[in-house]
Design a protein around this motif. Structure first.
Motif, PDB file in Angstrom:
ATOM      1  N   LEU A  22     -30.446  67.012  -3.171  1.00  0.00           N
ATOM      2  CA  LEU A  22     -31.929  67.339  -2.816  1.00  0.00           C
ATOM      3  C   LEU A  22     -31.415  68.133  -1.075  1.00  0.00           C
ATOM      4  O   LEU A  22     -33.067  68.313  -0.485  1.00  0.00           O
ATOM      5  CB  LEU A  22     -32.836  65.586  -2.315  1.00  0.00           C
ATOM      6  CG  LEU A  22     -32.634  65.687  -4.614  1.00  0.00           C
ATOM      7  CD1 LEU A  22     -33.462  63.980  -4.525  1.00  0.00           C
ATOM      8  CD2 LEU A  22     -34.042  66.411  -4.726  1.00  0.00           C
ATOM      9  N   TRP A  23     -30.895  67.600  -1.014  1.00  0.00           N
ATOM     10  CA  TRP A  23     -30.334  67.923   0.327  1.00  0.00           C
ATOM     11  C   TRP A  23     -31.363  69.482   1.420  1.00  0.00           C
ATOM     12  O   TRP A  23     -31.415  69.062   2.570  1.00  0.00           O
ATOM     13  CB  TRP A  23     -29.172  67.465   1.154  1.00  0.00           C
ATOM     14  CG  TRP A  23     -28.770  68.330   2.403  1.00  0.00           C
ATOM     15  CD1 TRP A  23     -29.128  67.220   2.718  1.00  0.00           C
ATOM     16  CD2 TRP A  23     -27.273  68.601   2.872  1.00  0.00           C
ATOM     17  NE1 TRP A  23     -28.863  67.440   5.072  1.00  0.00           N
ATOM     18  CE2 TRP A  23     -27.317  68.387   3.793  1.00  0.00           C
ATOM     19  CE3 TRP A  23     -26.664  70.451   2.045  1.00  0.00           C
ATOM     20  CZ2 TRP A  23     -26.801  69.587   5.107  1.00  0.00           C
ATOM     21  CZ3 TRP A  23     -25.784  70.974   2.917  1.00  0.00           C
ATOM     22  CH2 TRP A  23     -26.110  69.997   4.530  1.00  0.00           C
ATOM     23  N   PRO A  24     -31.136  70.361  -0.212  1.00  0.00           N
ATOM     24  CA  PRO A  24     -31.964  71.525   1.166  1.00  0.00           C
ATOM     25  C   PRO A  24     -33.066  71.226   1.531  1.00  0.00           C
ATOM     26  O   PRO A  24     -34.190  71.864   2.065  1.00  0.00           O
ATOM     27  CB  PRO A  24     -31.549  72.204  -0.587  1.00  0.00           C
ATOM     28  CG  PRO A  24     -30.447  72.256  -1.250  1.00  0.00           C
ATOM     29  CD  PRO A  24     -30.298  70.789  -0.786  1.00  0.00           C
ATOM     30  N   LEU A  25     -33.627  70.570   0.781  1.00  0.00           N
ATOM     31  CA  LEU A  25     -35.292  70.086   0.398  1.00  0.00           C
ATOM     32  C   LEU A  25     -35.403  69.469   2.201  1.00  0.00           C
ATOM     33  O   LEU A  25     -36.221  68.761   2.407  1.00  0.00           O
ATOM     34  CB  LEU A  25     -35.749  69.192  -0.283  1.00  0.00           C
ATOM     35  CG  LEU A  25     -35.443  70.020  -1.829  1.00  0.00           C
ATOM     36  CD1 LEU A  25     -36.186  69.053  -3.058  1.00  0.00           C
ATOM     37  CD2 LEU A  25     -36.512  71.543  -1.440  1.00  0.00           C
ATOM     38  N   PHE A  33     -29.512  77.306   7.360  1.00  0.00           N
ATOM     39  CA  PHE A  33     -29.516  75.887   6.876  1.00  0.00           C
ATOM     40  C   PHE A  33     -29.330  76.266   5.494  1.00  0.00           C
ATOM     41  O   PHE A  33     -29.166  75.463   4.667  1.00  0.00           O
ATOM     42  CB  PHE A  33     -31.247  74.872   7.054  1.00  0.00           C
ATOM     43  CG  PHE A  33     -30.329  73.767   6.561  1.00  0.00           C
ATOM     44  CD1 PHE A  33     -30.359  72.379   6.288  1.00  0.00           C
ATOM     45  CD2 PHE A  33     -31.354  73.776   5.235  1.00  0.00           C
ATOM     46  CE1 PHE A  33     -29.483  71.518   6.381  1.00  0.00           C
ATOM     47  CE2 PHE A  33     -31.410  72.537   4.440  1.00  0.00           C
ATOM     48  CZ  PHE A  33     -30.783  71.485   4.994  1.00  0.00           C
ATOM     49  N   LYS A  34     -30.639  76.553   4.755  1.00  0.00           N
ATOM     50  CA  LYS A  34     -30.449  76.942   3.296  1.00  0.00           C
ATOM     51  C   LYS A  34     -29.755  77.237   2.632  1.00  0.00           C
ATOM     52  O   LYS A  34     -28.998  77.216   2.121  1.00  0.00           O
ATOM     53  CB  LYS A  34     -32.015  77.609   3.232  1.00  0.00           C
ATOM     54  CG  LYS A  34     -33.922  76.944   3.361  1.00  0.00           C
ATOM     55  CD  LYS A  34     -33.997  75.768   2.102  1.00  0.00           C
ATOM     56  CE  LYS A  34     -34.716  75.262   3.252  1.00  0.00           C
ATOM     57  NZ  LYS A  34     -35.078  74.199   1.961  1.00  0.00           N
ATOM     58  N   LYS A  35     -28.773  78.651   3.236  1.00  0.00           N
ATOM     59  CA  LYS A  35     -28.209  79.550   2.976  1.00  0.00           C
ATOM     60  C   LYS A  35     -26.790  78.595   2.532  1.00  0.00           C
ATOM     61  O   LYS A  35     -26.119  78.423   1.569  1.00  0.00           O
ATOM     62  CB  LYS A  35     -26.794  80.894   3.620  1.00  0.00           C
ATOM     63  CG  LYS A  35     -26.228  81.922   3.131  1.00  0.00           C
ATOM     64  CD  LYS A  35     -26.073  82.393   4.162  1.00  0.00           C
ATOM     65  CE  LYS A  35     -25.007  83.226   3.956  1.00  0.00           C
ATOM     66  NZ  LYS A  35     -23.082  82.279   3.602  1.00  0.00           N
ATOM     67  N   TYR A  36     -26.411  77.793   3.921  1.00  0.00           N
ATOM     68  CA  TYR A  36     -25.003  76.566   3.483  1.00  0.00           C
ATOM     69  C   TYR A  36     -25.484  75.650   2.243  1.00  0.00           C
ATOM     70  O   TYR A  36     -24.895  75.222   2.466  1.00  0.00           O
ATOM     71  CB  TYR A  36     -24.648  76.197   4.795  1.00  0.00           C
ATOM     72  CG  TYR A  36     -24.021  78.033   5.981  1.00  0.00           C
ATOM     73  CD1 TYR A  36     -22.814  77.992   5.887  1.00  0.00           C
ATOM     74  CD2 TYR A  36     -24.816  78.664   6.932  1.00  0.00           C
ATOM     75  CE1 TYR A  36     -21.850  79.312   6.342  1.00  0.00           C
ATOM     76  CE2 TYR A  36     -24.190  79.069   7.882  1.00  0.00           C
ATOM     77  CZ  TYR A  36     -22.733  79.711   6.772  1.00  0.00           C
ATOM     78  OH  TYR A  36     -22.315  80.752   7.465  1.00  0.00           O
ATOM     79  N   ALA A  37     -26.819  74.923   3.221  1.00  0.00           N
ATOM     80  CA  ALA A  37     -26.650  73.766   1.652  1.00  0.00           C
ATOM     81  C   ALA A  37     -26.579  74.213   0.478  1.00  0.00           C
ATOM     82  O   ALA A  37     -26.605  73.224  -0.226  1.00  0.00           O
ATOM     83  CB  ALA A  37     -28.460  73.454   2.458  1.00  0.00           C
ATOM     84  N   ASN A  38     -27.462  74.866   0.344  1.00  0.00           N
ATOM     85  CA  ASN A  38     -27.213  75.799  -1.214  1.00  0.00           C
ATOM     86  C   ASN A  38     -25.312  76.115  -1.952  1.00  0.00           C
ATOM     87  O   ASN A  38     -24.959  75.602  -2.681  1.00  0.00           O
ATOM     88  CB  ASN A  38     -28.345  76.738  -1.513  1.00  0.00           C
ATOM     89  CG  ASN A  38     -29.663  76.882  -1.598  1.00  0.00           C
ATOM     90  OD1 ASN A  38     -29.903  75.554  -1.203  1.00  0.00           O
ATOM     91  ND2 ASN A  38     -30.582  77.660  -0.992  1.00  0.00           N
ATOM     92  N   GLU A  39     -24.956  76.460  -0.746  1.00  0.00           N
ATOM     93  CA  GLU A  39     -23.729  76.829  -1.393  1.00  0.00           C
ATOM     94  C   GLU A  39     -22.753  75.389  -1.159  1.00  0.00           C
ATOM     95  O   GLU A  39     -22.101  75.317  -1.875  1.00  0.00           O
ATOM     96  CB  GLU A  39     -23.029  78.051   0.330  1.00  0.00           C
ATOM     97  CG  GLU A  39     -23.453  79.037  -0.164  1.00  0.00           C
ATOM     98  CD  GLU A  39     -22.457  79.090   1.162  1.00  0.00           C
ATOM     99  OE1 GLU A  39     -22.040  78.734   1.941  1.00  0.00           O
ATOM    100  OE2 GLU A  39     -22.072  80.793   1.274  1.00  0.00           O
ATOM    101  N   LEU A  40     -23.486  74.103  -0.783  1.00  0.00           N
ATOM    102  CA  LEU A  40     -22.449  72.912  -1.124  1.00  0.00           C
ATOM    103  C   LEU A  40     -22.936  72.146  -2.051  1.00  0.00           C
ATOM    104  O   LEU A  40     -22.398  71.669  -3.284  1.00  0.00           O
ATOM    105  CB  LEU A  40     -23.067  71.856   0.106  1.00  0.00           C
ATOM    106  CG  LEU A  40     -21.985  72.543   1.503  1.00  0.00           C
ATOM    107  CD1 LEU A  40     -22.681  71.371   2.944  1.00  0.00           C
ATOM    108  CD2 LEU A  40     -20.833  72.356   1.086  1.00  0.00           C
ATOM    109  N   THR A  41     -24.337  72.561  -2.387  1.00  0.00           N
ATOM    110  CA  THR A  41     -24.834  72.136  -3.320  1.00  0.00           C
ATOM    111  C   THR A  41     -25.358  72.374  -4.803  1.00  0.00           C
ATOM    112  O   THR A  41     -25.302  71.766  -5.958  1.00  0.00           O
ATOM    113  CB  THR A  41     -26.706  71.043  -3.567  1.00  0.00           C
ATOM    114  OG1 THR A  41     -27.085  72.739  -2.813  1.00  0.00           O
ATOM    115  CG2 THR A  41     -27.234  71.021  -1.653  1.00  0.00           C
TER     116      THR A  41
END
Length: 233
Positions: free
Chosen positions: A113-116, A123-131
């Motif tokens: 849920l972190w990307p939200l 932010f979205k790019k790197y958050a999605n890569e991690l999640t």
């Protein structure tokens, strides 16, 4: 905890300080490309100093927690096995699984849920890569096998420790069972010694097979995909 094991708290504190120092230095400097290449010569000299080896070779520090976990489990379980008899392997494993699972599920849910929870240009790019690895491979964490399967795409890389601890806990059942029986105590000592020797030999053979360095090389870009391919062939 028994007063005889009070020293365990001191080892925990010192090990945590050690681990925090390692991550502060490595994650904060050595693995930030801009800093590495800007101060590469100085960093190489720094890595050759005897006084800095507790940082450069500090990845073994986590072994202290494996030791403490095994020590406490054995100290508590051997008398219990003698007094009340050994539990079934299923119940022994289940108690550990239910102890670890709430925190594991919680951190996986938070991670997915972190990307939200944020915004920004990248932010979205790197958050999605991690999640994304957790969205695909969360089940390996639930089964505590994420340190064996799908390694290049591991969900929550740092949770490899919990999986390794869980697997060692399963092995400990047989060692504790042998040590708790008077007639098999000698076999228990042999079994524990054999497991220790295997723990030394297997990483050595893996390192030899993959032609790995004796310690992490922060100035070289590792080809992790090739490493895992070599390991599985």
């Amino acid at each position: 905890m028994d007063e005889k094991l009070a020293f365990v708290h001191g080892i925990r504190v010192l090990t945590m300080i050690w681990i925090i120092a390692i991550h502060t230095f490595t994650v904060g400097t050595l693995f930030v490309p801009m800093l590495v290449y800007r101060f590469e010569d100085e960093a190489r000299k720094f890595g050759k100093q005897l006084s800095t080896q507790f940082i450069f070779n500090g990845f073994i520090s986590v072994g202290n927690f494996f030791f403490l976990s095994g020590l406490v489990v054995t100290y508590i379980s051997v008398p219990m096995f003698k007094r009340t008899g050994a539990p079934t392997l299923f119940s022994y494993i289940s108690m550990r699984w239910f102890r670890f699972m709430p925190s594991m599920i919680g951190i996986i849910c938070f991670h997915i849920l972190w990307p939200l929870m944020g915004s920004g240009p990248v932010f979205k790019k790197y958050a999605n890569e991690l999640t994304e690895p957790c969205s695909r491979n969360w089940w390996t964490n639930i089964l505590f096998i994420n340190n064996w399967l799908l390694l290049p795409d591991m969900c929550l890389v740092h949770t490899w420790f919990m999986s390794a601890d869980f697997q060692l806990h399963i092995l400990s059942f047989f060692a504790i069972l042998a040590l708790s029986k008077t007639w098999s105590r000698g076999f228990g000592v042999v079994l524990c010694t054999s497991l220790i020797l295997c723990g030394i030999a297997i990483p050595s053979l893996v390192n030899y097979k993959t032609n790995g360095p004796p310690m992490p090389m922060p100035f070289e870009e590792p080809d992790l995909d090739q490493f895992y391919r070599d390991l599985n062939t």
